[in-house]
Design a protein around this motif. Structure first.
Motif, PDB file in Angstrom:
ATOM      1  N   LEU A  53       0.825  -1.205   0.000  1.00 40.43           N
ATOM      2  CA  LEU A  53       0.000   0.000   0.000  1.00 40.43           C
ATOM      3  C   LEU A  53       0.857   1.252   0.000  1.00 40.43           C
ATOM      4  N   GLU A  54       0.368   2.271  -0.688  1.00 44.90           N
ATOM      5  CA  GLU A  54       1.016   3.575  -0.632  1.00 44.90           C
ATOM      6  C   GLU A  54       0.421   4.325   0.545  1.00 44.90           C
ATOM      7  N   THR A  55       1.239   5.059   1.243  1.00 41.61           N
ATOM      8  CA  THR A  55       0.732   5.759   2.417  1.00 41.61           C
ATOM      9  C   THR A  55      -0.067   6.984   2.003  1.00 41.61           C
ATOM     10  N   VAL A  56      -1.018   7.380   2.865  1.00 45.03           N
ATOM     11  CA  VAL A  56      -1.815   8.579   2.649  1.00 45.03           C
ATOM     12  C   VAL A  56      -0.892   9.779   2.792  1.00 45.03           C
ATOM     13  N   PRO A  57      -0.815  10.650   1.765  1.00 44.90           N
ATOM     14  CA  PRO A  57       0.070  11.801   1.894  1.00 44.90           C
ATOM     15  C   PRO A  57      -0.484  12.777   2.930  1.00 44.90           C
ATOM     16  N   THR A  81      -5.698   3.534  11.687  1.00 41.19           N
ATOM     17  CA  THR A  81      -4.843   4.514  11.027  1.00 41.19           C
ATOM     18  C   THR A  81      -5.041   4.400   9.522  1.00 41.19           C
ATOM     19  N   LEU A  82      -5.422   5.523   8.891  1.00 38.64           N
ATOM     20  CA  LEU A  82      -5.649   5.523   7.447  1.00 38.64           C
ATOM     21  C   LEU A  82      -4.307   5.431   6.735  1.00 38.64           C
ATOM     22  N   VAL A  83      -4.220   4.509   5.784  1.00 34.28           N
ATOM     23  CA  VAL A  83      -2.966   4.235   5.099  1.00 34.28           C
ATOM     24  C   VAL A  83      -3.010   4.697   3.649  1.00 34.28           C
ATOM     25  N   GLU A  84      -4.115   4.417   2.948  1.00 35.31           N
ATOM     26  CA  GLU A  84      -4.210   4.767   1.529  1.00 35.31           C
ATOM     27  C   GLU A  84      -5.655   5.061   1.162  1.00 35.31           C
ATOM     28  N   HIS A  85      -5.858   6.130   0.394  1.00 35.55           N
ATOM     29  CA  HIS A  85      -7.193   6.458  -0.111  1.00 35.55           C
ATOM     30  C   HIS A  85      -7.473   5.542  -1.295  1.00 35.55           C
ATOM     31  N   LEU A  86      -8.573   4.786  -1.226  1.00 35.51           N
ATOM     32  CA  LEU A  86      -8.901   3.824  -2.275  1.00 35.51           C
ATOM     33  C   LEU A  86      -9.970   4.329  -3.234  1.00 35.51           C
ATOM     34  N   PHE A 127     -10.811   3.986   2.523  1.00 37.09           N
ATOM     35  CA  PHE A 127      -9.380   3.952   2.760  1.00 37.09           C
ATOM     36  C   PHE A 127      -8.948   2.545   3.133  1.00 37.09           C
ATOM     37  N   ALA A 128      -7.687   2.226   2.879  1.00 39.32           N
ATOM     38  CA  ALA A 128      -7.051   1.087   3.528  1.00 39.32           C
ATOM     39  C   ALA A 128      -6.599   1.635   4.874  1.00 39.32           C
ATOM     40  N   ALA A 129      -6.788   0.862   5.929  1.00 39.34           N
ATOM     41  CA  ALA A 129      -6.453   1.330   7.273  1.00 39.34           C
ATOM     42  C   ALA A 129      -5.921   0.165   8.104  1.00 39.34           C
ATOM     43  N   THR A 130      -5.029   0.482   9.014  1.00 37.88           N
ATOM     44  CA  THR A 130      -4.452  -0.565   9.856  1.00 37.88           C
ATOM     45  C   THR A 130      -5.059  -0.541  11.249  1.00 37.88           C
ATOM     46  N   HIS A 131      -5.205  -1.726  11.806  1.00 35.58           N
ATOM     47  CA  HIS A 131      -5.641  -1.895  13.192  1.00 35.58           C
ATOM     48  C   HIS A 131      -4.412  -1.680  14.069  1.00 35.58           C
ATOM     49  N   PRO A 132      -4.530  -0.932  15.185  1.00 33.63           N
ATOM     50  CA  PRO A 132      -3.344  -0.568  15.971  1.00 33.63           C
ATOM     51  C   PRO A 132      -2.627  -1.747  16.633  1.00 33.63           C
ATOM     52  N   VAL A 191     -31.965  -3.973  -0.544  1.00 32.44           N
ATOM     53  CA  VAL A 191     -31.809  -3.721  -1.971  1.00 32.44           C
ATOM     54  C   VAL A 191     -30.441  -3.087  -2.182  1.00 32.44           C
ATOM     55  N   HIS A 192     -29.621  -3.734  -3.004  1.00 31.14           N
ATOM     56  CA  HIS A 192     -28.320  -3.159  -3.359  1.00 31.14           C
ATOM     57  C   HIS A 192     -28.589  -2.133  -4.443  1.00 31.14           C
ATOM     58  N   ARG A 193     -28.208  -0.894  -4.191  1.00 31.91           N
ATOM     59  CA  ARG A 193     -28.594   0.194  -5.076  1.00 31.91           C
ATOM     60  C   ARG A 193     -27.570   0.525  -6.165  1.00 31.91           C
ATOM     61  N   ASP A 194     -26.461  -0.227  -6.220  1.00 27.71           N
ATOM     62  CA  ASP A 194     -25.418   0.168  -7.156  1.00 27.71           C
ATOM     63  C   ASP A 194     -24.551  -1.019  -7.552  1.00 27.71           C
ATOM     64  N   VAL A 195     -25.120  -1.983  -8.247  1.00 25.09           N
ATOM     65  CA  VAL A 195     -24.351  -3.119  -8.729  1.00 25.09           C
ATOM     66  C   VAL A 195     -23.707  -2.717 -10.043  1.00 25.09           C
ATOM     67  N   ARG A 196     -22.396  -2.882 -10.146  1.00 26.18           N
ATOM     68  CA  ARG A 196     -21.674  -2.510 -11.357  1.00 26.18           C
ATOM     69  C   ARG A 196     -20.435  -3.370 -11.510  1.00 26.18           C
ATOM     70  N   ILE A 197     -19.822  -3.317 -12.676  1.00 26.58           N
ATOM     71  CA  ILE A 197     -18.675  -4.186 -12.931  1.00 26.58           C
ATOM     72  C   ILE A 197     -17.352  -3.548 -12.544  1.00 26.58           C
ATOM     73  N   SER A 198     -17.368  -2.269 -12.187  1.00 25.75           N
ATOM     74  CA  SER A 198     -16.124  -1.600 -11.804  1.00 25.75           C
ATOM     75  C   SER A 198     -16.133  -1.312 -10.312  1.00 25.75           C
ATOM     76  N   LEU A 199     -14.943  -1.059  -9.771  1.00 21.82           N
ATOM     77  CA  LEU A 199     -14.839  -0.752  -8.345  1.00 21.82           C
ATOM     78  C   LEU A 199     -15.095   0.711  -8.057  1.00 21.82           C
ATOM     79  N   ARG A 200     -14.967   1.565  -9.032  1.00 22.31           N
ATOM     80  CA  ARG A 200     -15.100   3.006  -8.807  1.00 22.31           C
ATOM     81  C   ARG A 200     -16.302   3.538  -9.536  1.00 22.31           C
TER      82      ARG A 200
END
Length: 166
Positions: free
Chosen positions: A22-26, A37-42, A52-57, A157-166
């Motif tokens: 993971l790249e760290t959050v600037p 702790t937030l590590v990377e904005h996803l 975010f990717a985040a670590t458990h302390p 009801v899932h309101r946003d099923v799509r084939i992409s992550l973003r």
């Protein structure tokens, strides 16, 4: 934002990220939400949420954390909808739906912590590989259908099923 949904594609791994990947959050100061702790904005969504990717302390395990910042969001119902989503995500138990670990409030931030999964979106897989063979496509559609049927059985009801992550 919608409930997270992951369908298993045989060619992708469902393992957790390690910190090395993971790249760290600037930021000059580490951002902490709850005890994570937030590590990377996803990514981010239209309802005022950021993931975010985040670590458990203690365990240093990496999770996904979806954060709804207080005062953000497009509509008046965004925060109540997010709070309901967070509650339901932590109750779900299905092999093709991301598992919620916990949810909470930290100041103005509302958040839900989930497993962080590695892999590509279906859109990325199709872009890389082109057309899927019929067995893989059938398996994928079956997994998504089972996940959606599970949600429907719980009156979700899932309101946003799509084939992409973003």
């Amino acid at each position: 934002m919608p409930l997270p949904l992951v369908a298993h594609v045989p060619s992708t791994a469902r393992s957790l990220y390690s910190l090395d990947e993971l790249e760290t959050v600037p930021s000059k100061k580490q951002q902490i939400v709850g005890k994570y702790t937030l590590v990377e904005h996803l990514g981010s969504g239209s309802s005022g949420c950021n993931v975010f990717a985040a670590t458990h302390p203690e365990s240093r395990e990496v999770f996904a954390i979806k954060v709804h910042r207080g005062g953000c969001g497009g509509t008046a119902c965004a925060l109540p909808r997010f709070m309901r989503e967070a509650e339901l995500t932590c109750l779900l138990n299905h092999p093709h739906v991301v598992t919620g670990i916990e949810s909470g409030i930290d100041g103005k931030d509302h958040y839900v912590v989930m497993k962080l999964l590695r892999g590509k979106s279906l859109a990325e897989i199709l872009q890389d590989c082109g057309r899927l063979d019929w067995r893989t496509a059938t398996t994928l559609v079956l997994h998504v259908a089972r996940a959606l049927a599970h949600l429907k059985s719980l009156h979700i009801v899932h309101r946003d099923v799509r084939i992409s992550l973003r």
